[in-house]
Write an enzyme that holds these catalytic residues in place. Structure first.
Site, short mmCIF file in Angstrom:
data_model
loop_
_atom_site.label_atom_id
_atom_site.label_comp_id
_atom_site.label_asym_id
_atom_site.label_seq_id
_atom_site.Cartn_x
_atom_site.Cartn_y
_atom_site.Cartn_z
N GLU A 16 42.96 36.60 40.99
CA GLU A 16 42.45 35.48 41.77
C GLU A 16 41.69 34.27 41.09
OE1 GLU A 16 40.08 37.58 44.50
OE2 GLU A 16 41.84 38.84 45.40
N GLU A 46 49.45 44.98 46.44
CA GLU A 46 48.60 45.32 47.11
C GLU A 46 48.95 45.33 48.82
OE1 GLU A 46 44.81 43.36 46.50
OE2 GLU A 46 45.08 43.40 44.24
#
Ligand code: GLA
Length: 376
Positions: free
Chosen positions: A160, A266
């Site tokens: 991220e 995910e």
């Protein structure tokens, strides 16, 4: 009926029958159905890899051939204090994967969340220098990656790093203190620590063009610096109406064009009413519990169950079509009970994002997913 319509009718009947047959076959499993296409995985919590939740363990062994750690390899877990590493939990995660011959993923090395403040500060609470932070990063990566060299097959090296507009997050302490090249350094250290490990960049919302373009530029920069980046991880925290299957496909092709693999790392599908206007998966986001925001506390209506199955099926159709570019599809959890979406971005809701329910039974979505597998 002419020849063409007859052939078409036969083809449709066969394909529906095949779908039903796989769907009805209780022994069909995800890892077998997609064995020629991509790995299929789940993120595990402690009760799963320490085997204190036997029903979940049975599902994991039957269905998945790769695992990711939900939390046990994050910085705050393995390196809670300066100079103090704690591998007691992570060792069990890795041992579980080895025992079951699974591809073991490491998640993650460098991230702005779930990293203790001391990492960025001196003993007076002041920001440390660029060189000092690079040295801490190097020590962490060499120690953690080095410990599991040859056991953990691939690492989310940086998690991220991007803003929604595709620029680097300037409010990440990594970026603030080290500057843009913290990513190159992190990947270099990971590669030196285990030259055989696959290295990944992992993020959410890369299906949105501005962020995707930023990630493409970032990966090109890493490649230009000689980093052997193996794959991009699309987190896959999806909603019922976002992203479109077309955007999923376009995104996979954009990264495959860089010569790297694509993984969904995910996966979950959030079907609860939107609690915020954001499509992202920023774990720091939170919203208040309010009327109407938690509608399925007594179970999921059949129509919503059906819509979830359809959504899963539509997504898997894209991944099967793009299978040459796809490395792995990992769910963020095993059953609905385990999902972080019960507590994010609103605490205490009843979420239904997975293929397995709170009773450990397959939901209709499992059959819908299995029906997309090619019979190869
Ligand atoms: C992000 C992180 C994961 C996890 C999820 C939510 O996507 O990469 O490690 O924290 O949020 O559970």
């Amino acid at each position: 009926m002419n020849f063409l319509t007859t052939s078409l009718a036969i083809a449709i009947t066969l394909s529906v029958a095949r779908g039903l047959c796989m769907a009805d076959d209780q022994s069909a499993t995800l890892k077998d159905a997609f064995k020629n296409d991509f790995l299929i995985g789940a993120a595990l919590n402690e009760s799963q890899f320490e085997e204190t939740d036997p029903q979940a363990v049975a599902l994991i062994k039957a269905q998945f051939n790769t695992i990711s750690p939900e939390n046990c390899l994050k910085w705050e877990s393995v390196h809670p204090n300066p100079g103090q590493y704690d591998f007691s939990t992570a060792d069990q995660y890795v041992a579980f994967g080895q025992k079951n011959n699974m591809f073991i993923v490491g998640h993650n090395l460098v991230w702005h969340s779930q990293t203790p403040n001391w990492v960025f500060q001196d003993t007076n609470g002041q920001a440390i220098s660029r060189d000092a932070l690079i040295a801490r990063m190097r020590d962490h990566i060499f120690t953690v990656v080095g410990r599991y060299k040859g056991k953990i097959g691939g690492w989310d090296v940086v998690n991220e790093a991007l803003n929604e507009d595709g620029t680097l997050r300037t409010n990440s302490p990594w970026e603030k203190i080290i500057g843009d090249d913290y990513l190159v350094k992190a990947f270099q250290f990971a590669h030196e620590a285990d030259p055989d490990a696959q290295l990944y960049y992992n993020d959410y919302s890369l299906e949105n063009k501005p962020k995707r373009d930023g990630a493409v530029a970032l990966i090109k920069k890493l490649q230009a610096a000689g980093i052997p980046i193996y794959a991009v991880g699309l987190q896959g925290h999806y909603k019922m109406d976002w992203p479109s299957t077309n955007d999923v496909d376009v995104t996979i092709k954009a990264f495959a064009a860089l010569g790297i693999k694509v993984s969904i790392t995910e996966l979950d599908i959030d079907l609860l009413p939107a609690a915020t206007s954001s499509q992202g998966a920023d774990i720091s986001m939170n919203a208040r519990y309010r009327a109407g925001i938690d509608p399925y506390t007594n179970g999921l209506p059949a129509s919503v169950q059906q819509a979830l199955s359809q959504r899963y099926q539509d997504l898997f159709k894209v991944w099967v079509a793009d299978r040459q570019s796809m490395e792995r599809i990992t769910f963020w959890g095993v059953t609905d009970a385990q999902s972080w979406l019960n507590n994010w971005p609103v605490s205490g809701r009843t979420a239904y994002p997975m293929l397995f329910g709170r009773d450990y039974q397959a939901k209709p979505a499992l059959a819908a997913v299995l029906s997309t597998a090619k019979n190869n």
